[in-house]
Design an enzyme around this catalytic site. Structure first.
Site, PDB file in Angstrom:
ATOM      1  N   HIS A  73       0.837  -1.216   0.000  1.00 29.64           N
ATOM      2  CA  HIS A  73       0.000   0.000   0.000  1.00 29.64           C
ATOM      3  C   HIS A  73       0.863   1.254   0.000  1.00 29.64           C
ATOM      4  O   HIS A  73       1.815   1.370   0.758  1.00 29.64           O
ATOM      5  CB  HIS A  73      -1.054  -0.006   1.111  1.00 29.64           C
ATOM      6  CG  HIS A  73      -0.530   0.030   2.516  1.00 29.64           C
ATOM      7  ND1 HIS A  73      -0.179   1.208   3.138  1.00 29.64           N
ATOM      8  CD2 HIS A  73      -0.333  -0.952   3.430  1.00 29.64           C
ATOM      9  CE1 HIS A  73       0.214   0.935   4.376  1.00 29.64           C
ATOM     10  NE2 HIS A  73       0.139  -0.360   4.571  1.00 29.64           N
ATOM     11  N   ASP A  79       6.279   0.414   6.701  1.00 31.03           N
ATOM     12  CA  ASP A  79       4.824   0.325   6.527  1.00 31.03           C
ATOM     13  C   ASP A  79       4.344   1.460   5.634  1.00 31.03           C
ATOM     14  O   ASP A  79       4.049   2.542   6.126  1.00 31.03           O
ATOM     15  CB  ASP A  79       4.142   0.378   7.900  1.00 31.03           C
ATOM     16  CG  ASP A  79       2.656   0.111   7.800  1.00 31.03           C
ATOM     17  OD1 ASP A  79       2.181  -0.332   6.737  1.00 31.03           O
ATOM     18  OD2 ASP A  79       1.958   0.353   8.797  1.00 31.03           O
ATOM     19  N   GLU A 132      -4.983   2.436   2.639  1.00 28.80           N
ATOM     20  CA  GLU A 132      -5.085   1.230   3.480  1.00 28.80           C
ATOM     21  C   GLU A 132      -5.220   1.612   4.936  1.00 28.80           C
ATOM     22  O   GLU A 132      -6.072   1.097   5.648  1.00 28.80           O
ATOM     23  CB  GLU A 132      -3.856   0.328   3.269  1.00 28.80           C
ATOM     24  CG  GLU A 132      -3.979  -1.049   3.924  1.00 28.80           C
ATOM     25  CD  GLU A 132      -3.536  -1.115   5.387  1.00 28.80           C
ATOM     26  OE1 GLU A 132      -3.899  -2.078   6.084  1.00 28.80           O
ATOM     27  OE2 GLU A 132      -2.845  -0.204   5.858  1.00 28.80           O
ATOM     28  N   GLU A 133      -4.343   2.514   5.371  1.00 31.66           N
ATOM     29  CA  GLU A 133      -4.251   2.783   6.809  1.00 31.66           C
ATOM     30  C   GLU A 133      -5.564   3.297   7.395  1.00 31.66           C
ATOM     31  O   GLU A 133      -5.942   2.956   8.496  1.00 31.66           O
ATOM     32  CB  GLU A 133      -3.124   3.786   7.092  1.00 31.66           C
ATOM     33  CG  GLU A 133      -1.714   3.253   6.798  1.00 31.66           C
ATOM     34  CD  GLU A 133      -1.293   2.127   7.719  1.00 31.66           C
ATOM     35  OE1 GLU A 133      -2.083   1.703   8.581  1.00 31.66           O
ATOM     36  OE2 GLU A 133      -0.147   1.651   7.554  1.00 31.66           O
ATOM     37  N   ASP A 187       2.942  -6.453   3.501  1.00 33.12           N
ATOM     38  CA  ASP A 187       2.599  -5.370   4.424  1.00 33.12           C
ATOM     39  C   ASP A 187       2.977  -5.751   5.851  1.00 33.12           C
ATOM     40  O   ASP A 187       2.226  -5.530   6.794  1.00 33.12           O
ATOM     41  CB  ASP A 187       1.098  -5.033   4.324  1.00 33.12           C
ATOM     42  CG  ASP A 187       0.736  -3.793   5.138  1.00 33.12           C
ATOM     43  OD1 ASP A 187       1.645  -2.997   5.439  1.00 33.12           O
ATOM     44  OD2 ASP A 187      -0.441  -3.639   5.492  1.00 33.12           O
ATOM     45  N   HIS A 197       3.738   2.643  12.685  1.00 30.41           N
ATOM     46  CA  HIS A 197       2.893   3.843  12.888  1.00 30.41           C
ATOM     47  C   HIS A 197       3.540   4.882  13.806  1.00 30.41           C
ATOM     48  O   HIS A 197       2.831   5.570  14.538  1.00 30.41           O
ATOM     49  CB  HIS A 197       1.505   3.457  13.451  1.00 30.41           C
ATOM     50  CG  HIS A 197       0.724   2.531  12.574  1.00 30.41           C
ATOM     51  ND1 HIS A 197      -0.542   2.084  12.898  1.00 30.41           N
ATOM     52  CD2 HIS A 197       1.017   1.968  11.364  1.00 30.41           C
ATOM     53  CE1 HIS A 197      -0.987   1.291  11.928  1.00 30.41           C
ATOM     54  NE2 HIS A 197      -0.062   1.198  11.003  1.00 30.41           N
TER      55      HIS A 197
HETATM   56 ZN   LIG Z   1       0.617  -1.280   6.355  1.00 36.58          ZN
END
Ligand SMILES: [Zn+2]
Length: 476
Positions: free
Chosen positions: A288, A300, A334-335, A362, A437
């Site tokens: 993503h 990520d 996506e997130e 991912d 994140h």
């Molecule tokens: Zn991800």
């Protein structure tokens, strides 16, 4: 050909007996591995000597930066990835519009104002509302879980509820403990609002912290009122917990500009290495393209996107055109809500029967381990898993041999109910949730050799799935 094949099989059986006798890994090479050994070796050797993936990831991370949904940086990343696919000689390069939402963090702060003043490290959760300009000032009540919140009765009214539930440490057998505690991030604000709380804080979802806050998405669903929600660090959550357990009233001031700006347009990126004899049959690979708005989205999921871009370029440069088409898809949004993955499944409903497999990476760009595989038809999943185990014997030299059944990856998950065989590109998982994140998900956390190994694994797997005589999951 047959003779060569038989001879190879013979040599391999001999190696098998030796490894079994010495107690080493007993992965069994079968007919697919035997047929593709020389191509796999070429692909792996080329991947391990190419800097293409690292160069691409460096551009994405350092020159474009983080790529939250609805941001100009995400638009730039989408344009850049499309241009790379064209430059690398791919066909049918285009973007497919996806409606996403735009959420903007703005400025934010959290301060302990009693019994002493101290700034705390905080990140609003994605989709949270903000506070009034002066913020919200209220005492904190700490709970470990839903039961403790329930036991408070009216005790959360007018307070800031802090969910302090530790994520279990990484376990090499069971994997990460993310699934155990992420629900407080997702549902905490709704649960706290139901008890009359004025704001919700969650302990960051990580098992290891250097006072790093971890954001992520949250959902109000049918909450009676939308209260601000944010993550604090493990260290700050523990401090507040210790103080309140000693009967000290801890008062916080939380200020958040966070705002939901409603729908916005983004796009999935698509490009293909067209198949020579069955171009209508498709093997999807990708990651993503969006990330959170902190750090650089290196693991990520910059790494996953770059592995796919670098894989098709590598195959093209080697002159390895498979019989079926390898389609790179870089999903958007996506997130904040799996928008790109869901839209892809809708847009391509007519050709899903021709999707031989759809894989996403991912889980970060750490040392590659293998693949997860899932299909709603269990017998096809089992057959696919056996074929994948055969193929993975070709990747022992990069330390990747695992095949696990019953799981894929986020953006390909909407294809699973449609009968597509979905796959997750799996990597060594002990450090992913340290950076996940956070402002620390940056380029320096990606090991250049491990990135090359990931390209080696993805390119080899994609090539074989797109070229082998039988379709994945089918006998012949
Ligand atoms: Zn991800």
């Amino acid at each position: 050909m047959r003779n060569v094949h038989t001879r190879r099989l013979g040599v391999h059986r001999l190696i098998m007996l030796v490894t079994m006798a010495t107690g080493a890994s007993a992965a069994v090479a079968g007919p697919i591995a035997d047929a593709y050994r020389s191509q796999a070796d070429r692909i792996i050797d080329a991947a391990l000597t190419s800097d293409d993936a690292y160069t691409k990831l460096q551009h994405l991370c350092d020159d474009i930066g983080h790529r939250i949904c609805g941001s100009e940086a995400l638009d730039r990343a989408i344009e850049w990835a499309s241009a790379e696919l064209r430059k690398d000689g791919m066909s049918n390069v285009h973007t497919e519009p996806v409606e996403v939402i735009r959420w903007v963090r703005g400025n934010e702060s959290c301060e302990m104002v009693a019994p002493r003043r101290q700034p705390l490290v905080m990140l609003a959760l994605g989709k949270s509302v903000g506070t009034p300009p002066d913020g919200i000032t209220a005492p904190v009540v700490v709970v470990a879980d839903e039961d403790e919140l329930e036991k408070l009765g009216d005790g959360a009214k007018g307070k800031i509820v802090l969910f302090n539930n530790p994520m279990p440490p990484y376990d090499s057998e069971k994997g990460s403990g993310y699934g155990h505690t992420v629900r407080f991030r997702t549902n905490g604000a709704r649960l706290a609002a139901e008890k009359g709380a004025v704001a919700c804080l969650v302990r960051s979802v990580t098992a290891h912290s250097l006072r790093t806050p971890h954001t992520g998405t949250m959902n109000y669903k049918d909450a009676p009122v939308q209260i601000p929600a944010a993550a604090v660090t493990v260290e700050d959550a523990e401090t507040i917990d210790r103080m309140t357990k000693r009967g000290i009233e801890v008062v916080l001031n939380i200020k958040m500009d966070a705002k939901n700006h409603g729908p916005a347009m983004s796009a999935n990126v698509v490009g293909e290495l067209r198949g020579s004899t069955h171009p209508e049959q498709i093997v999807v690979i990708g990651g993503h393209i969006d990330s959170w708005d902190v750090g650089q989205g290196a693991h990520d999921d910059g790494g996953g996107c770059i592995m796919a871009l670098a894989s098709v370029k590598l195959l093209k440069d080697l002159g390895l055109q498979p019989k079926r088409t390898i389609r790179v898809v870089l999903w958007t949004g996506e997130e904040i809500g799996l928008f790109g993955g869901k839209q892809y499944a809708k847009d391509h409903a007519d050709e899903l029967a021709n999707h031989v497999a759809a894989m996403e990476s991912d889980s970060g760009a750490f040392a590659p381990k293998g693949y997860g595989v899932d299909c709603k038809d269990e017998s096809r999943m089992k057959a696919a898993a056996d074929q994948l185990r055969d193929i993975m014997t070709l990747m022992e030299k990069i330390g990747a041999t695992d095949v696990s059944e019953g799981h894929g990856a986020p953006d390909v998950s909407p294809l699973q109910p449609e009968g597509v065989i979905v796959m997750g590109h799996e990597v060594e998982g002990s450090k992913y949730f340290d950076y996940h994140h956070t402002p620390a998900d940056t380029m320096d956390k990606v090991n250049p050799l491990e990135l090359k190994q990931n390209v080696a694994m993805m390119a080899t797997m994609a090539y074989i799935l797109a070229d082998m005589p039988q379709r994945l999951g089918e006998k012949d």
